[in-house]
Design a protein around this motif. Structure first.
Motif, mmCIF file in Angstrom:
data_model
loop_
_atom_site.group_PDB
_atom_site.id
_atom_site.type_symbol
_atom_site.label_atom_id
_atom_site.label_comp_id
_atom_site.label_asym_id
_atom_site.label_seq_id
_atom_site.Cartn_x
_atom_site.Cartn_y
_atom_site.Cartn_z
ATOM 1 N N MET A 207 0.838 -1.189 0.000
ATOM 2 C CA MET A 207 0.000 0.000 0.000
ATOM 3 C C MET A 207 0.880 1.249 0.000
ATOM 4 S SD MET A 207 -2.798 -0.991 2.895
ATOM 5 C CE MET A 207 -3.798 -2.484 2.805
ATOM 6 N N GLY A 208 0.414 2.290 -0.644
ATOM 7 C CA GLY A 208 1.151 3.540 -0.621
ATOM 8 C C GLY A 208 1.333 4.058 0.790
ATOM 9 N N TRP A 209 0.339 3.837 1.623
ATOM 10 C CA TRP A 209 0.398 4.282 3.025
ATOM 11 C C TRP A 209 1.607 3.722 3.754
ATOM 12 C CZ3 TRP A 209 -0.999 7.182 7.007
ATOM 13 C CH2 TRP A 209 -0.842 6.671 8.303
ATOM 14 N N THR A 210 2.001 2.518 3.415
ATOM 15 C CA THR A 210 3.036 1.808 4.161
ATOM 16 C C THR A 210 4.400 2.479 4.045
ATOM 17 O OG1 THR A 210 1.780 -0.221 3.786
ATOM 18 C CG2 THR A 210 4.030 -0.495 4.543
ATOM 19 N N VAL A 231 12.029 -5.076 -7.930
ATOM 20 C CA VAL A 231 11.346 -3.787 -8.020
ATOM 21 C C VAL A 231 10.434 -3.625 -6.810
ATOM 22 C CG1 VAL A 231 9.724 -2.373 -9.360
ATOM 23 C CG2 VAL A 231 11.384 -3.831 -10.547
ATOM 24 N N TYR A 232 10.460 -2.439 -6.216
ATOM 25 C CA TYR A 232 9.528 -2.111 -5.137
ATOM 26 C C TYR A 232 8.377 -1.318 -5.736
ATOM 27 C CZ TYR A 232 12.807 -3.784 -1.646
ATOM 28 O OH TYR A 232 13.619 -4.593 -0.885
ATOM 29 N N ALA A 233 7.190 -1.907 -5.717
ATOM 30 C CA ALA A 233 6.018 -1.261 -6.308
ATOM 31 C C ALA A 233 5.019 -0.900 -5.213
ATOM 32 C CB ALA A 233 5.368 -2.177 -7.345
ATOM 33 N N TRP A 234 4.212 0.124 -5.483
ATOM 34 C CA TRP A 234 3.333 0.692 -4.465
ATOM 35 C C TRP A 234 1.972 1.023 -5.067
ATOM 36 C CZ3 TRP A 234 5.947 1.091 0.260
ATOM 37 C CH2 TRP A 234 7.341 0.981 0.183
ATOM 38 N N ASP A 235 0.983 1.160 -4.166
ATOM 39 C CA ASP A 235 -0.384 1.477 -4.592
ATOM 40 C C ASP A 235 -0.863 2.778 -3.944
ATOM 41 O OD1 ASP A 235 -0.227 -0.949 -5.886
ATOM 42 O OD2 ASP A 235 -1.654 -1.989 -4.610
ATOM 43 N N PRO A 236 -0.305 3.915 -4.325
ATOM 44 C CA PRO A 236 -0.749 5.185 -3.734
ATOM 45 C C PRO A 236 -1.909 5.802 -4.522
ATOM 46 C CG PRO A 236 1.288 5.502 -4.964
ATOM 47 C CD PRO A 236 0.836 4.100 -5.219
#
Length: 333
Positions: A207-210, A231-236
């Motif tokens: 999660m983007g929050w993390t 790769v480090y991917a995020w969901d912001p």
């Protein structure tokens, strides 16, 4: 996209929620070397050990070599139908080829997991997730299926695979621990790495929050380590609950995930992002300008990929008409 535990967002201004959930031609240069499968399909603990010996010189997490950021959309986000039909719909909607597709599997695909998919994925980049509990992974129950999954994956296009995207809610709920998650991730990554396939990129999706310091768990607690992550991917999101009141500048929304990824000495990507139209933006021109800024920011900061959450779940994030369609079509070309 996830909705449980999103009350944590109250710690941030509404616009800063950021919680959860390129190249056009098929002939674009590949970021990978020529791919070969140098191992047999290990289907027992004995063959698994031999495979590990043969693959000792192969990296578990192949390094991503920088290319221009590519943009795409999620498929299957609204449920129903097939991802092939969704892809056809989206390419007709945007009037261009979608270079990157984001997909999910709710369980462990078995039998012939790629036999149909790779015919219509073609040379598109694929961002995909598999999902079985860490307890089952660590028991070895799915080892055979995991080997089949990675052995039969497409060979000549980047596959950004993820094990259990956004595990934060389940960890907070006590379904499994950070330690179990990390151990399971590494187990899956070792199986994938045993095939010496340098187009299989283990991609952690959080999660983007993390990426924020107040997160529980912290991203460091669920990080398998850069040896196991390409790769480090995020969901912001700009308002993950679909209740955004303003369009937050990408430099504010994405900067925490950029900083976190830099600490890991690995590139970052955006596996999901989106925004509903905010109050007063009746024609979508405001969201179009925001999307253009997302495109510019991602390119300037060398994101590997950005896939837009093309969905009406938990809010109307879907892009359906100009000027928003025009902006994202330009990004995908």
């Amino acid at each position: 996209m996830r909705t449980t535990a999103l009350l944590l967002a109250a710690l941030l201004p509404v616009g800063l929620l950021g919680l959860t959930s390129g190249g056009h031609a098929a002939s674009a240069p590949s970021p990978t070397r020529a791919v070969t499968d140098r191992t047999s399909d290990p289907t027992s603990s004995r063959t698994s050990g031999r495979t590990a010996d043969r693959a000792a010189g192969c990296p578990i997490a192949p390094r991503w070599h920088r290319t221009a950021t590519r943009f795409g959309v999620s498929l299957g986000s609204n449920g129903g139908g097939s991802m092939k039909d969704d892809l056809t719909t989206e390419e007709r909607r945007f009037g261009t080829r979608v270079p990157v597709v984001r997909t999910w599997d709710d369980t462990m695909p078995t039998r012939t997991p790629w036999s149909e998919k790779k015919r219509w994925y073609g040379s598109r980049w694929v961002v995909t997730s598999i999902r079985v509990t860490p307890q089952d992974v660590l028991s070895g129950r799915y080892d055979r299926d995991l080997r089949q999954y990675f052995r039969t994956a497409p060979r000549r296009t980047p596959i950004f695979w993820n094990y259990w995207h956004e595990p934060e809610d389940e960890i907070r709920a006590g379904q499994f621990t950070e330690r179990q998650y990390v151990r399971a991730w590494r187990h899956v990554a070792r199986i994938a790495g045993s095939f010496c396939r340098d187009n299989l990129y283990p991609t952690l999706v959080l999660m983007g929050w993390t990426a924020n310091s107040a997160a529980t768990p912290t991203w460091q607690q669920v990080d398998p380590g850069r040896r196991f992550v390409s790769v480090y991917a995020w969901d912001p999101y700009n308002g993950a609950l679909g209740d955004a009141r303003e369009y937050v500048a990408p430099r504010h929304l994405f900067s925490p995930v950029v900083r976190a990824s830099k600490k890991s000495h690995r590139p970052f990507a955006i596996a999901e992002t989106g925004s509903v139209r905010v109050p007063g933006d009746t024609d979508g021109s405001g969201r179009a300008r925001w999307l253009d800024k997302v495109h510019t920011y991602a390119r300037q900061h060398h994101a590997v990929f950005v896939t837009y959450y093309q969905s009406t779940r938990n809010g109307d994030f879907e892009l359906r008409e100009n000027p928003e369609i025009r902006v994202w079509r330009k990004a995908m070309r």
